[in-house]
Design a protein around this motif. Structure first.
Motif, PDB file in Angstrom:
ATOM      1  N   SER A  86     119.588  72.071  25.484  1.00 18.01           N
ATOM      2  CA  SER A  86     120.916  71.943  26.070  1.00 18.01           C
ATOM      3  C   SER A  86     121.985  72.460  25.106  1.00 18.01           C
ATOM      4  CB  SER A  86     121.210  70.492  26.472  1.00 18.01           C
ATOM      5  OG  SER A  86     121.047  69.658  25.352  1.00 18.01           O
ATOM      6  N   LEU A 109     135.400  72.469  39.088  1.00 14.55           N
ATOM      7  CA  LEU A 109     135.283  73.495  40.136  1.00 14.55           C
ATOM      8  C   LEU A 109     135.517  72.882  41.517  1.00 14.55           C
ATOM      9  CD1 LEU A 109     132.252  75.638  38.894  1.00 14.55           C
ATOM     10  CD2 LEU A 109     134.665  76.305  39.000  1.00 14.55           C
ATOM     11  N   LEU A 154     116.218  67.605  31.982  1.00 12.06           N
ATOM     12  CA  LEU A 154     117.128  68.746  32.075  1.00 12.06           C
ATOM     13  C   LEU A 154     116.739  69.699  33.200  1.00 12.06           C
ATOM     14  CD1 LEU A 154     117.932  69.720  28.388  1.00 12.06           C
ATOM     15  CD2 LEU A 154     119.478  68.849  30.147  1.00 12.06           C
ATOM     16  N   LEU A 185     126.815  78.868  32.902  1.00 12.11           N
ATOM     17  CA  LEU A 185     128.056  78.198  32.514  1.00 12.11           C
ATOM     18  C   LEU A 185     127.840  76.692  32.385  1.00 12.11           C
ATOM     19  CD1 LEU A 185     130.784  80.067  34.597  1.00 12.11           C
ATOM     20  CD2 LEU A 185     130.386  80.172  32.126  1.00 12.11           C
ATOM     21  N   TYR A 186     126.982  76.184  33.240  1.00 13.50           N
ATOM     22  CA  TYR A 186     126.665  74.759  33.193  1.00 13.50           C
ATOM     23  C   TYR A 186     126.045  74.417  31.838  1.00 13.50           C
ATOM     24  CZ  TYR A 186     124.458  70.313  34.528  1.00 13.50           C
ATOM     25  OH  TYR A 186     124.050  69.008  34.592  1.00 13.50           O
ATOM     26  N   PHE A 229     128.394  76.070  46.285  1.00 14.62           N
ATOM     27  CA  PHE A 229     129.774  76.277  45.851  1.00 14.62           C
ATOM     28  C   PHE A 229     130.239  77.706  46.101  1.00 14.62           C
ATOM     29  CE2 PHE A 229     132.785  77.615  42.588  1.00 14.62           C
ATOM     30  CZ  PHE A 229     133.800  76.716  42.801  1.00 14.62           C
ATOM     31  N   GLY A 233     129.203  70.903  30.965  1.00 11.93           N
ATOM     32  CA  GLY A 233     128.757  71.487  32.235  1.00 11.93           C
ATOM     33  C   GLY A 233     129.123  70.589  33.400  1.00 11.93           C
ATOM     34  N   LEU A 234     128.889  69.279  33.212  1.00 12.83           N
ATOM     35  CA  LEU A 234     129.215  68.345  34.298  1.00 12.83           C
ATOM     36  C   LEU A 234     130.718  68.341  34.572  1.00 12.83           C
ATOM     37  CD1 LEU A 234     126.809  65.427  33.371  1.00 12.83           C
ATOM     38  CD2 LEU A 234     126.724  66.817  35.444  1.00 12.83           C
ATOM     39  N   LEU A 292     132.651  70.818  34.048  1.00 15.46           N
ATOM     40  CA  LEU A 292     132.941  72.101  34.709  1.00 15.46           C
ATOM     41  C   LEU A 292     132.718  71.993  36.211  1.00 15.46           C
ATOM     42  CD1 LEU A 292     133.388  75.272  34.455  1.00 15.46           C
ATOM     43  CD2 LEU A 292     130.886  75.410  34.479  1.00 15.46           C
ATOM     44  N   LEU A 293     131.582  71.395  36.578  1.00 12.22           N
ATOM     45  CA  LEU A 293     131.271  71.286  38.006  1.00 12.22           C
ATOM     46  C   LEU A 293     132.352  70.484  38.731  1.00 12.22           C
ATOM     47  CD1 LEU A 293     127.403  70.743  38.231  1.00 12.22           C
ATOM     48  CD2 LEU A 293     128.722  72.815  37.848  1.00 12.22           C
ATOM     49  N   GLN A 294     132.748  69.382  38.111  1.00  7.58           N
ATOM     50  CA  GLN A 294     133.769  68.555  38.762  1.00  7.58           C
ATOM     51  C   GLN A 294     135.105  69.290  38.839  1.00  7.58           C
ATOM     52  OE1 GLN A 294     133.680  64.438  37.119  1.00  7.58           O
ATOM     53  NE2 GLN A 294     131.585  64.969  36.550  1.00  7.58           N
ATOM     54  N   THR A 313     118.622  64.634  23.561  1.00 10.35           N
ATOM     55  CA  THR A 313     118.472  66.029  23.942  1.00 10.35           C
ATOM     56  C   THR A 313     118.309  66.161  25.446  1.00 10.35           C
ATOM     57  OG1 THR A 313     116.111  65.875  23.566  1.00 10.35           O
ATOM     58  CG2 THR A 313     117.441  66.799  21.781  1.00 10.35           C
ATOM     59  N   GLN A 314     117.824  65.104  26.066  1.00 11.90           N
ATOM     60  CA  GLN A 314     117.623  65.176  27.512  1.00 11.90           C
ATOM     61  C   GLN A 314     118.920  65.005  28.281  1.00 11.90           C
ATOM     62  OE1 GLN A 314     114.941  65.837  29.260  1.00 11.90           O
ATOM     63  NE2 GLN A 314     113.484  66.059  27.587  1.00 11.90           N
ATOM     64  N   GLN A 315     119.993  64.620  27.582  1.00  6.89           N
ATOM     65  CA  GLN A 315     121.268  64.453  28.289  1.00  6.89           C
ATOM     66  C   GLN A 315     121.702  65.779  28.918  1.00  6.89           C
ATOM     67  OE1 GLN A 315     123.261  62.005  29.049  1.00  6.89           O
ATOM     68  NE2 GLN A 315     122.001  60.454  28.051  1.00  6.89           N
ATOM     69  N   PRO A 316     122.084  65.734  30.179  1.00  4.77           N
ATOM     70  CA  PRO A 316     122.617  66.963  30.779  1.00  4.77           C
ATOM     71  C   PRO A 316     123.893  67.375  30.037  1.00  4.77           C
ATOM     72  CG  PRO A 316     122.737  65.106  32.318  1.00  4.77           C
ATOM     73  CD  PRO A 316     122.116  64.584  31.080  1.00  4.77           C
ATOM     74  N   PRO A 317     124.194  68.661  30.004  1.00  2.00           N
ATOM     75  CA  PRO A 317     125.363  69.125  29.253  1.00  2.00           C
ATOM     76  C   PRO A 317     126.641  68.482  29.787  1.00  2.00           C
ATOM     77  CG  PRO A 317     124.480  70.889  30.622  1.00  2.00           C
ATOM     78  CD  PRO A 317     123.513  69.764  30.718  1.00  2.00           C
ATOM     79  N   SER A 322     116.041  61.147  24.160  1.00  2.00           N
ATOM     80  CA  SER A 322     116.953  60.869  25.262  1.00  2.00           C
ATOM     81  C   SER A 322     118.277  61.594  25.057  1.00  2.00           C
ATOM     82  CB  SER A 322     117.181  59.362  25.407  1.00  2.00           C
ATOM     83  OG  SER A 322     117.996  58.900  24.368  1.00  2.00           O
ATOM     84  N   SER A 327     118.175  68.415  36.242  1.00  2.00           N
ATOM     85  CA  SER A 327     119.623  68.545  36.199  1.00  2.00           C
ATOM     86  C   SER A 327     120.051  69.984  36.500  1.00  2.00           C
ATOM     87  CB  SER A 327     120.114  68.118  34.808  1.00  2.00           C
ATOM     88  OG  SER A 327     121.510  68.214  34.755  1.00  2.00           O
ATOM     89  N   PHE A 340     124.036  73.213  43.430  1.00  2.00           N
ATOM     90  CA  PHE A 340     125.491  73.061  43.498  1.00  2.00           C
ATOM     91  C   PHE A 340     126.161  74.436  43.588  1.00  2.00           C
ATOM     92  CE2 PHE A 340     129.526  73.357  41.286  1.00  2.00           C
ATOM     93  CZ  PHE A 340     130.270  72.330  41.834  1.00  2.00           C
TER      94      PHE A 340
END
Lengths: 371, 598
Positions: A135, B22, A303, A178-179, A317, B15-16, B18-20, B8-12, B6, A306, A313
């Protein structure tokens, strides 16, 4: 564990499923209106909405199929899936079927299959696999690798020619990149170089595509040609005003001034008949729908899941952005449908399957929580 | 380890976000755009939507009918099919025009020219008339294919039809498509409309025209009408009855067939015109859909000048029919008395010039009556010499010559009565005494129209009133002037005219009819100064253009019925033989055939 584990159902994002179902039925209702037009006496309703219902049933079946297996298996079959897709895309120019001057379909006997639709799913999977290795923000080497992989199917689709789907594939992948994020240096470089590539794109455009861009810039230059669509759709939507003209009451769409009203311009019919109030409701519905995918992307067990959710998405989008941008006169006319609202067989099936994929990710997040 | 994993497994996180972001952006952009289109500009687009689906177009009003005094139809309307193009519905203009060209045979450049010329004046959603007149075959082809050519439309509208064609062209005139200048000046007119351009059609345009109706239709995107509603029904133009008697008109037309000339029949008591014939003529129907340049030039440059209205636009020397006027002047100014005798030796000497009488041997002793009955030139030479140009022209003007009669037709000529002033202005010379002599016998400079003669004759028998010639039935008499001579003096001239017909030496004996009082006067007007060579020729040998014009001016009375008939035949040689027969035929028709019919 059995596929119908109770816990799977408990953790599933039911909200997302409900939103998808609502959007689909709004779409069918709108199609009912869009496909009817007044003749001198009474109404005649052609069967688009019925067909859409059938496609919807197939789509929901596909959705369930996409929920049954553990999405993590996709990680293992990512590369085989990628190459199968490339081979199918390679078959299109050879044995494909030509409809409307473009060779995009493979005739499977019972229905026409569009490998470009499959390519969209494939890019999600392969993208998620490559990007989920870490990530950390992407450096230039990793970026080049993932873009290079994406360009293979995208280039093949664009050459069909199907610019819309090709760009869609690239945009999905771009969104996922980008994500993940880029290193600040790389981000700055791309911010400078990217815009410079736009004029280059003009050289690769077909004449009809150039015409669309020009008529977008100045719709009045050709009010009966390419600009016609934009002018008519703005008239239809604008004349809906606050409360709309009522279901089946849209004069512009019913009197056939509005072109492509059941496919790409379906939202114009909706806007005309339901007005600003309806448009806001639909727009909110889309936004909450997208937000639910963000929720799933955040809560995913790993990941890969995700990135899959983020990919889906972006899949939705971009389509919403481009389609509504076009119909509302903010973008040139590009033949991209609005998910769930526009009529379209494979589109509907793929949409629902991808919702199924996100649901799949959401169902299996408990393992992580437990651990 | 598990902690590390855990993490490293976190989603970026970015990025999250950014999505919101958008999603928020998506909502804002489109909410704003919907607000702009539907609320801010909602009214504007609603108006656009209405214009899109509702269209108004014209319903053409039929032009008023024209009938003769007995109700016979002269001008009617028939449905005409025109090909119109609605620009807004036309998807491919070039291809459409090309197809139209193929269907109608009108060449493409011409169609394009019509289109270009009219496009400024026709709204994009109204039919622009490309081809004004379609045959039934063309209509069938177009109707059958109209589905494939959106924007093309067959427009049905009333079109003028003149049932007698050329016979009444000089009275009715014609209609034709409106031109630029007319459009500028008259807001009621639209491109493709027919308007009166000549004759009564021109003069009475406003009464004939009527008021166009308006129709509102709901159309779909291909321009098909779904529902329609008449907003205003068209109002037909006014029907108008003319004073013309078609039977008499036909009689005159038949007589003048192949000749050039004019016949006028007038009611002396109210000025109504019963026949108004000018020959040769042209078919006024041909103007309705427009003549081609070639046809127009051919018609305009035709040596027989069919466009010339010989009743009011051609001016001729009156010859002997002018003698009534000169006689009237003599009586009015007291220069002659009825019993005054002039000796006619067949010529008269003035200075070194000799003026001849038409009768070589002379008329001998001649009084006023005989001078008219036998048309003695010498008598008038002497009278003219004594009257002089001033008194003669003054009286001639009073008798209605030298100015338009005021009939309701365009481009009427006034003719010419010479005066000293005129001569000076025109030629820069003084008036010579010899010219009085020419003046006195209706030669020289004097020019009159047949209608002026008819009106002048009328005034001799209607109590001296100069009446405006009327073409519309029921129009009240309009007095324009009074003949200066009194009842007794008019009666002298009238008697002489009767004797011209009934006397043994009268020049108009051929008009004689039992039970009807008929008076007349012949006239033979020289066209050119004759050379001796021509004088020696027999009538038939004289070249057409050198032959004299023939006049016959007459009146008839029976009870309270009175008529004036004037006929003039260009190069008809002699008044009696050239113009007499038709006058006789007309009286026959009026007093015998018509009576028998009833």
């Amino acid at each position: 564990m059995s596929p119908i584990d109770r816990r799977l159902l408990i953790h599933m994002n039911w909200f997302l499923l409900g939103l998808a179902a609502m959007l689909f039925f709004v779409g069918v209702l709108n199609l009912y209106s869009a496909s009817g037009f007044r003749l001198e006496q009474g109404m005649s309703v052609s069967s688009f909405y019925q067909k859409q219902l059938v496609w919807g049933l197939m789509g929901f079946a596909g959705m369930i199929t996409f929920m049954l297996f553990d999405y993590r298996h996709l990680r293992t079959i990512a590369w085989p899936l990628f190459w199968v897709t490339v081979i199918l895309l390679a078959c299109v120019p050879v044995i494909g079927k030509t409809i409307y001057g473009a060779r995009r379909w493979l005739d499977l006997g019972f229905f026409n299959f569009q490998p470009s639709e499959m390519a969209k799913i494939t890019i999600l999977v392969i993208g998620a696999k490559i990007l989920s290795r870490s990530s950390d923000p992407l450096n230039i080497k990793n970026l080049a690798y993932v873009v290079g992989v994406g360009l293979i199917p995208a280039g093949m689709v664009i050459s069909q020619p199907d610019l819309g789907s090709g760009l869609n594939i690239l945009l999905i992948l771009g969104g996922m990149i980008l994500y993940r994020g880029l290193t600040p240096k790389l981000f700055k470089t791309l911010a400078v170089v990217g815009p410079c590539l736009i004029p280059l794109g003009w050289l690769f455009m077909h004449d009809y595509q150039k015409r669309r861009v020009i008529s977008f810039m100045n719709p009045a230059s050709d009010p009966l040609g390419a600009g016609y669509h934009i002018i008519q759709s703005e008239i239809a939507i604008g004349s809906g005003r606050v409360w709309g003209k009522g279901f089946l009451g849209g004069t512009q769409s019913q009197l056939r001034f509005l072109p492509e009203k059941h496919t790409d311009f379906a939202i114009a019919v909706f806007g005309e008949e339901w007005g600003f109030a309806g448009a806001m409701a639909l727009l909110s519905l889309f936004c909450v729908f997208l937000y639910q995918m963000v929720v799933t992307a955040r809560e995913a067990k790993d990941l890969f899941g995700s990135y899959l959710a983020a990919g889906v998405f972006f899949y939705f989008f971009w389509q919403i952005l481009i389609n509504m941008g076009m119909v509302l006169g903010l973008m040139p006319v590009v033949g991209i449908p609005l998910p769930f609202i526009s009529y379209g067989g494979s589109g509907t099936v793929v949409n629902l399957c991808l919702v199924g994929l996100v649901l799949n990710v959401s169902m299996r997040r408990y393992v992580f929580k437990q651990g | 380890m598990s902690l590390y994993e855990s993490k490293t497994q976190q989603p970026p996180k970015n990025g999250l976000l950014l999505l919101q972001g958008l999603i928020l952006l998506l909502f804002c952009i489109f909410a704003l755009r919907f607000w702009y289109l539907q609320i801010h500009k909602g009214e504007y687009f609603s108006e656009q939507a209405r214009n899109n689906q509702l269209r108004q177009d014209n319903l053409y009003a039929p032009r008023g009918l024209i009938r003769d005094r007995n109700g016979e139809l002269l001008a009617v309307n028939e449905p005409a099919y025109a090909l119109g193009i609605v620009r807004e519905d036309c998807k491919d203009l070039d291809a459409t025009l090309k197809t139209v060209s193929e269907w109608t045979g009108v060449d493409l450049p011409k169609l394009k020219k019509v289109f270009k010329k009219s496009r400024r004046r026709v709204k994009p959603f109204e039919p622009l008339i490309l081809v004004p007149n379609l045959t039934f075959e063309q209509v069938a082809v177009i109707e059958a294919n109209s589905l494939y050519w959106p924007g093309l439309e067959v427009v049905v509208r009333p079109r003028r039809k003149y049932l007698q064609g050329a016979l009444l062209s000089h009275v009715l005139g014609y209609v034709s498509e409106v031109d630029e200048a007319e459009l500028e000046n008259d807001s009621e007119l639209a491109v493709g409309d027919y308007v009166g351009k000549q004759g009564l059609e021109y003069v009475l345009e406003k009464r004939f025209r009527g008021v166009k109706g308006r129709r509102q239709s709901e159309v779909d995107a291909t321009g098909r009408r779904l529902k329609q509603r008449i907003l205003n029904p068209p109002k037909a133009g006014e029907d108008i009855d003319l004073s013309i008697d078609l039977g008499l008109q036909e009689l005159g037309g038949k007589f003048l067939e192949g000749k050039a000339g004019a016949v006028v029949v007038m009611n002396p008591d109210n000025g109504q015109i019963l026949a108004f014939v000018s020959a040769p003529s042209y078919d006024n129907n041909s103007f309705t859909d427009g003549l081609s340049q070639k046809e127009w030039v051919a018609l305009r440059d035709d040596p027989r000048t069919p466009l010339q209205n010989r009743v009011i636009q051609s001016v001729y020397p009156p010859g002997s029919v002018f003698k009534m006027t000169v006689a009237g002047a003599g009586l009015h100014y007291g220069v002659v008395k009825t019993q005054d005798i002039v000796y006619c030796p067949g010529h008269m000497q003035l200075g070194k010039y000799v003026f001849r009488c038409w009768k070589k041997g002379g008329h001998g002793e001649t009084d006023l009556e005989k001078s008219l009955v036998e048309s003695c030139d010498v008598y008038y030479y002497k009278l003219g010499k004594r009257l002089g140009v001033d008194r003669m022209s003054e009286y001639a003007f009073a008798a209605g010559y030298g100015k338009p009669t005021g009939i309701a037709l365009p481009h009427e000529k006034s003719g010419l009565i010479p005066t000293r002033k005129w001569k000076k202005r025109r030629y820069g010379e003084i008036w010579h005494p010899g010219e009085n002599l020419n003046f006195s016998i209706g030669q020289g400079y004097t020019l009159v129209t047949p209608l002026q003669v008819a009106r002048s004759i009328s005034s001799l028998i209607n109590g001296g009133r100069l009446l405006r010639p009327q073409l519309l039935a029921g129009e009240p008499a309009e007095e324009q002037g009074v003949l200066p001579i009194n009842d007794r003096q008019r009666e002298i001239i009238r008697k002489a005219m009767i004797k011209t017909v009934n006397g043994s030496h009268g020049t108009a004996r051929r008009l004689r009819m039992k039970g009807v009082v008929i008076g007349g006067k012949t006239g033979t007007a020289q066209v050119v100064k004759l050379t001796d060579e021509i004088k020696k020729m027999k009538d038939e040998e004289i070249p057409y253009k050198y032959r004299d014009h023939a006049w016959m001016a007459s009146f008839a009375e029976k009870g309270t019925e009175r008529y004036v008939v004037v006929c003039m035949v260009e190069h008809g040689l002699h008044g009696s033989s050239g113009a007499g027969p038709v006058v006789k035929a007309i009286y026959n028709y009026i007093f015998k055939e018509k009576k028998e019919k009833k």
